[in-house]
Design a protein around this motif. Structure first.
Motif, PDB file in Angstrom:
ATOM      1  N   UNK A 146      -0.536  -3.706  -5.095  1.00  0.00           N
ATOM      2  CA  UNK A 146      -0.287  -2.363  -5.613  1.00  0.00           C
ATOM      3  C   UNK A 146       0.591  -1.606  -4.610  1.00  0.00           C
ATOM      4  N   UNK A 147       1.009  -0.407  -4.996  1.00  0.00           N
ATOM      5  CA  UNK A 147       1.823   0.417  -4.109  1.00  0.00           C
ATOM      6  C   UNK A 147       0.933   1.114  -3.074  1.00  0.00           C
ATOM      7  N   UNK A 148       1.410   1.195  -1.855  1.00  0.00           N
ATOM      8  CA  UNK A 148       0.670   1.820  -0.764  1.00  0.00           C
ATOM      9  C   UNK A 148       1.600   2.756  -0.006  1.00  0.00           C
ATOM     10  N   UNK A 149       1.056   3.878   0.467  1.00  0.00           N
ATOM     11  CA  UNK A 149       1.824   4.772   1.333  1.00  0.00           C
ATOM     12  C   UNK A 149       0.891   5.427   2.339  1.00  0.00           C
ATOM     13  N   UNK A 150       1.449   5.753   3.486  1.00  0.00           N
ATOM     14  CA  UNK A 150       0.672   6.457   4.503  1.00  0.00           C
ATOM     15  C   UNK A 150       1.591   7.391   5.271  1.00  0.00           C
ATOM     16  N   UNK A 151       1.007   8.406   5.843  1.00  0.00           N
ATOM     17  CA  UNK A 151       1.721   9.339   6.700  1.00  0.00           C
ATOM     18  C   UNK A 151       1.110   9.257   8.091  1.00  0.00           C
ATOM     19  N   UNK A 152       1.945   9.120   9.104  1.00  0.00           N
ATOM     20  CA  UNK A 152       1.422   9.026  10.465  1.00  0.00           C
ATOM     21  C   UNK A 152       2.304   9.826  11.421  1.00  0.00           C
ATOM     22  N   UNK A 153       1.724  10.166  12.561  1.00  0.00           N
ATOM     23  CA  UNK A 153       2.443  10.897  13.593  1.00  0.00           C
ATOM     24  C   UNK A 153       3.235   9.919  14.447  1.00  0.00           C
ATOM     25  N   UNK A 154       4.547  10.061  14.451  1.00  0.00           N
ATOM     26  CA  UNK A 154       5.376   9.237  15.325  1.00  0.00           C
ATOM     27  C   UNK A 154       5.251   9.725  16.764  1.00  0.00           C
ATOM     28  N   UNK A 155       5.257  11.046  16.915  1.00  0.00           N
ATOM     29  CA  UNK A 155       5.022  11.672  18.204  1.00  0.00           C
ATOM     30  C   UNK A 155       4.381  13.021  17.937  1.00  0.00           C
ATOM     31  N   UNK A 156       4.366  13.899  18.913  1.00  0.00           N
ATOM     32  CA  UNK A 156       3.666  15.171  18.770  1.00  0.00           C
ATOM     33  C   UNK A 156       4.353  16.128  17.804  1.00  0.00           C
ATOM     34  N   UNK A 157       5.605  15.872  17.472  1.00  0.00           N
ATOM     35  CA  UNK A 157       6.357  16.831  16.662  1.00  0.00           C
ATOM     36  C   UNK A 157       6.896  16.280  15.347  1.00  0.00           C
ATOM     37  N   UNK A 158       6.761  14.987  15.081  1.00  0.00           N
ATOM     38  CA  UNK A 158       7.375  14.448  13.864  1.00  0.00           C
ATOM     39  C   UNK A 158       6.450  13.478  13.148  1.00  0.00           C
ATOM     40  N   UNK A 159       6.579  13.475  11.822  1.00  0.00           N
ATOM     41  CA  UNK A 159       5.822  12.573  10.958  1.00  0.00           C
ATOM     42  C   UNK A 159       6.720  11.441  10.477  1.00  0.00           C
ATOM     43  N   UNK A 160       6.101  10.352  10.057  1.00  0.00           N
ATOM     44  CA  UNK A 160       6.812   9.271   9.406  1.00  0.00           C
ATOM     45  C   UNK A 160       6.039   8.859   8.158  1.00  0.00           C
ATOM     46  N   UNK A 161       6.781   8.462   7.125  1.00  0.00           N
ATOM     47  CA  UNK A 161       6.179   8.092   5.848  1.00  0.00           C
ATOM     48  C   UNK A 161       6.405   6.595   5.603  1.00  0.00           C
ATOM     49  N   UNK A 162       5.319   5.864   5.665  1.00  0.00           N
ATOM     50  CA  UNK A 162       5.323   4.404   5.550  1.00  0.00           C
ATOM     51  C   UNK A 162       4.965   4.031   4.109  1.00  0.00           C
ATOM     52  N   UNK A 163       5.698   3.098   3.530  1.00  0.00           N
ATOM     53  CA  UNK A 163       5.405   2.670   2.160  1.00  0.00           C
ATOM     54  C   UNK A 163       5.659   1.171   2.044  1.00  0.00           C
ATOM     55  N   UNK A 164       4.841   0.517   1.227  1.00  0.00           N
ATOM     56  CA  UNK A 164       4.963  -0.925   1.070  1.00  0.00           C
ATOM     57  C   UNK A 164       4.100  -1.387  -0.097  1.00  0.00           C
ATOM     58  N   UNK A 165       3.975  -2.708  -0.271  1.00  0.00           N
ATOM     59  CA  UNK A 165       3.027  -3.309  -1.209  1.00  0.00           C
ATOM     60  C   UNK A 165       1.797  -3.760  -0.417  1.00  0.00           C
ATOM     61  N   UNK A 166       0.630  -3.609  -1.013  1.00  0.00           N
ATOM     62  CA  UNK A 166      -0.601  -3.992  -0.329  1.00  0.00           C
ATOM     63  C   UNK A 166      -1.558  -4.612  -1.344  1.00  0.00           C
ATOM     64  N   UNK A 167      -2.400  -5.506  -0.870  1.00  0.00           N
ATOM     65  CA  UNK A 167      -3.376  -6.176  -1.719  1.00  0.00           C
ATOM     66  C   UNK A 167      -4.154  -5.171  -2.574  1.00  0.00           C
TER      67      UNK A 167
END
Length: 242
Positions: A146-167
């Motif tokens: 299925x589709x998966x996404x997550x948001x994580x802190x790259x550092x103290x001031x910026x976010x990154x949006x990760x997306x992929x396929x996951x079981x």
């Protein structure tokens, strides 16, 4: 205000102006001589005087191929984008917003497998971007994913949006955890947090992970309240099936 502060302010204004212009430019599905939508898995940001287009071509071997991307608006109006020997079976332009050229001229999927946005930095795919709308690389997932996404802190001031396929099994567990721990009056992020991770969520509909994780979880909450969320497939249940 001293000269240094004035120069810094001017530079900030220039950056903001360029950023605003960038976000107002259209994003178009982009590919070169592909056979199906699954292969048209990237995008391009057009210029100010450009629109999205799709050409359906018949080559010298009588094969149907597609080209898509950005084209000058005046060329679109003249409908004269091709200068090769290919036979043009269809040529269309559009300016109806981002990715408006999806599925024009019969450019459509050849399989029933789910396409998910995938910016995970693996196997040549793009790295997780700062803004979710900057990931428009489509990946065909396996039947058990299925589709998966997550948001994580790259550092103290910026976010990154990760997306992929996951079981899908993992996604079902994640979704179950979400509904067990999320209260209707709670504004915390859906999904179990890990180091640096702010939000994690799955969904089963086509390219449903193209939005920010928080936006996706709100959609799931809404569908679940309407009894229109399938907890097995993680897909939206149409009104006609309710």
């Amino acid at each position: 205000m001293n000269k240094g502060q004035g120069l810094l302010t001017l530079l900030c204004l220039i950056v903001i102006t360029h950023a605003q212009e960038y976000w107002n430019l259209p994003r178009c599905r982009s590919c070169h001589r592909v056979n199906a939508f699954e292969q048209c898995n990237s995008y391009v940001v057009c210029g100010r005087n450009e629109a999205c287009y799709v050409d359906k071509l018949i080559d010298d071997s009588n094969n149907v191929v597609y080209e898509a991307g950005c084209r000058d608006i005046q060329v679109c109006k003249a409908n004269s984008g091709r200068k090769r020997s290919d036979l043009v079976a269809c040529s269309k332009c559009c300016d109806g917003g981002d990715y408006c050229n999806d599925h024009m001229c019969g450019l459509r999927k050849e399989s029933n497998l789910t396409l998910c946005n995938s910016c995970d930095g693996k196997d040549g795919r793009p790295q997780p971007p700062q803004y979710p709308e900057d990931c428009s690389f489509l990946r065909q997932c396996d039947p058990t994913e299925s589709c998966f996404s997550s948001t994580y802190m790259k550092d103290e001031t910026s976010l990154r949006h990760y997306s992929t396929c996951k079981s899908t099994k993992i996604c079902q567990s994640l979704t179950g955890y979400i509904f067990e721990t999320y209260r209707s009056d709670d504004n915390t992020a859906l999904g179990k947090r890990s180091a640096g991770t702010i939000c994690a969520v799955c969904c089963g509909d086509e390219a449903c992970n193209k939005y920010a994780c928080e936006t996706t979880k709100k959609r799931i909450r809404y569908l679940n309240k309407q009894e229109r969320f399938n907890h097995t497939t993680l897909k939206e249940i149409p009104w006609s099936s309710v």
